[in-house]
Design an enzyme around this catalytic site. Sequence first.
Site, PDB file in Angstrom:
ATOM      1  N   THR A  41      -3.239   9.354 -18.500  1.00 29.73           N
ATOM      2  CA  THR A  41      -3.359  10.194 -17.304  1.00 29.73           C
ATOM      3  C   THR A  41      -2.369   9.745 -16.241  1.00 29.73           C
ATOM      4  O   THR A  41      -1.683  10.554 -15.613  1.00 29.73           O
ATOM      5  CB  THR A  41      -4.798  10.110 -16.743  1.00 29.73           C
ATOM      6  OG1 THR A  41      -5.692  10.693 -17.692  1.00 29.73           O
ATOM      7  CG2 THR A  41      -4.937  10.844 -15.419  1.00 29.73           C
ATOM      8  N   ALA A 177     -12.939  13.845   0.102  1.00 30.23           N
ATOM      9  CA  ALA A 177     -11.937  13.163   0.935  1.00 30.23           C
ATOM     10  C   ALA A 177     -11.669  11.755   0.428  1.00 30.23           C
ATOM     11  O   ALA A 177     -11.624  10.788   1.181  1.00 30.23           O
ATOM     12  CB  ALA A 177     -12.399  13.128   2.390  1.00 30.23           C
ATOM     13  N   ILE A 180      -7.427  10.850  -4.203  1.00 31.47           N
ATOM     14  CA  ILE A 180      -6.717  11.957  -4.865  1.00 31.47           C
ATOM     15  C   ILE A 180      -6.656  13.180  -3.961  1.00 31.47           C
ATOM     16  O   ILE A 180      -5.602  13.801  -3.784  1.00 31.47           O
ATOM     17  CB  ILE A 180      -7.386  12.302  -6.219  1.00 31.47           C
ATOM     18  CG1 ILE A 180      -7.199  11.142  -7.215  1.00 31.47           C
ATOM     19  CG2 ILE A 180      -6.813  13.590  -6.802  1.00 31.47           C
ATOM     20  CD1 ILE A 180      -8.034  11.240  -8.477  1.00 31.47           C
ATOM     21  N   GLY A 268     -13.975  12.721  -7.681  1.00 23.45           N
ATOM     22  CA  GLY A 268     -14.072  11.504  -8.482  1.00 23.45           C
ATOM     23  C   GLY A 268     -13.798  11.725  -9.956  1.00 23.45           C
ATOM     24  O   GLY A 268     -13.469  12.831 -10.392  1.00 23.45           O
ATOM     25  N   HIS A 441      13.579 -11.055   9.760  1.00 18.75           N
ATOM     26  CA  HIS A 441      13.565 -10.076  10.861  1.00 18.75           C
ATOM     27  C   HIS A 441      14.818  -9.214  10.759  1.00 18.75           C
ATOM     28  O   HIS A 441      15.900  -9.739  10.512  1.00 18.75           O
ATOM     29  CB  HIS A 441      13.564 -10.820  12.200  1.00 18.75           C
ATOM     30  CG  HIS A 441      13.680  -9.913  13.382  1.00 18.75           C
ATOM     31  ND1 HIS A 441      12.619  -9.171  13.855  1.00 18.75           N
ATOM     32  CD2 HIS A 441      14.749  -9.599  14.170  1.00 18.75           C
ATOM     33  CE1 HIS A 441      13.022  -8.458  14.899  1.00 18.75           C
ATOM     34  NE2 HIS A 441      14.316  -8.701  15.115  1.00 18.75           N
TER      35      HIS A 441
END
Length: 462
Positions: A41, A177, A180, A268, A441
């Site tokens: 996947t 929410a 994904i 989910g 920096h």
Amino acid sequence: MADYDVIVIGGGPGGYVCAIRCAQLGLKTACVEGRETLGGTCLNVGCIPSKALLHATHLLHEAEHNFASMGLKGKSPSVDWAQMQTYKDDVIGQNTKGIEFLFKKNKVDWLKGWGSIPAAGQVKVGDEVHNAKNIVIATGSEASSLPGIEIDEKVVVTSTGALSLPKIPKKMVVIGAGVIGLEMGSVYARLGAEVTVVEFLDNITPGMDAEVSRSFQKLLKKQGLNFIMGAAVQGVEATKTKAKVTYKLRKDDSEATLDADVVLVATGRRPFTDGLGLEALGAEILPRGQIKTDGHWATTVKGVYAIGDAIEGPMLAHKAEDEGMAVAEVLAGKSGHVNYGVIPGVIYTQPEVASVGKTEEQLKEEGVAYKVGKFSFMGNARAKAVHQGDGFVKLLADKNTDRILGCHLIGPAAGDLIHEICVAMEFGASAQDLALTCHAHPTFSEAMREAALACGDGAIHA
């Protein structure tokens, strides 16, 4: 028919990593995968293609909102959706072919087809049965839906369909929410869609540090995402080209509907173990569908192991990879180990969100005395120079020992910055250890050091 030391079922991040490590450790190894390409996947319809679309649409956002202020004048680019899809598919192709190359390089046999386990020590692929001293189940997960919602991957889609829509929708409703939903919602909002996120809970990204979650939601709202919180979706009515989402607000039971061209169901994922024959083997399955394993990833069937999304724990590709390597070590007679306390989580929106270790809420619940070091990216010169001053770093350390217990940040390159803390936590470092380490920096990473300084005598640039 062939005999192997190890057969891994599933060619996703957990499975292919496990197979490669097994081969590197001298075990004769095969990997079963029924897709036309390796990578599972994640590489085919998950992490990798979504990052390609997130990257492309972020650059579009930069062109539309920030280029002019930097002296880059001209017309904003127009979106060629078909070409963007081609770019995404090229990215997938490069990665999946890369795994195939690694299999050949490490002499891992790819058994093409879908696997089942007719008996301990045997894996059936198509009509052939192969013998294996050990079997590792790495079959991953699939998108889960809500009762009464029918997925057609055209109008009502999971993340898979959302990656390959034929055109950019004018209106999109995202149910859920979580990671994904927010990533894909961001992609389409940047492309001009009106995106509304409907969430059952009162906060986004469940389980995340509450302060980060609140800030994240505010930033997403500024980017054009609409939120309906505390809403239970009752149903989705779809035609060939449109959909209607009905929801009920938990606070007063009032019902309302939303019209959409596309509905993304992002509620989910659940373990995918169909067709393996685990029940007949006597493998114990937990109430939420995961395969039960012990501390060494062994199932209740001798010689059969399981890793990744198919077992308990966070459904993350890197967690599966870690378990894949650890199981390989165990099978080679070594001691495999995964530190579940130091598994980072990342959301690849803009700004990115990342976390590792304990949240403030967890530490309070556990009664741990802790201190907080915070630093805003507005105090970071590099972040300001690239229009990315939103967000902050929040470091949590033990009040008595100064040992780092967790870190949560929202800001530029958060998904890369978090690993400084992962390494520190693996070594049991204190906030002071981090504060006394010289950081180049100007870099975003200076914000991490400043948060560590804030755990002591105070940050310099705050």
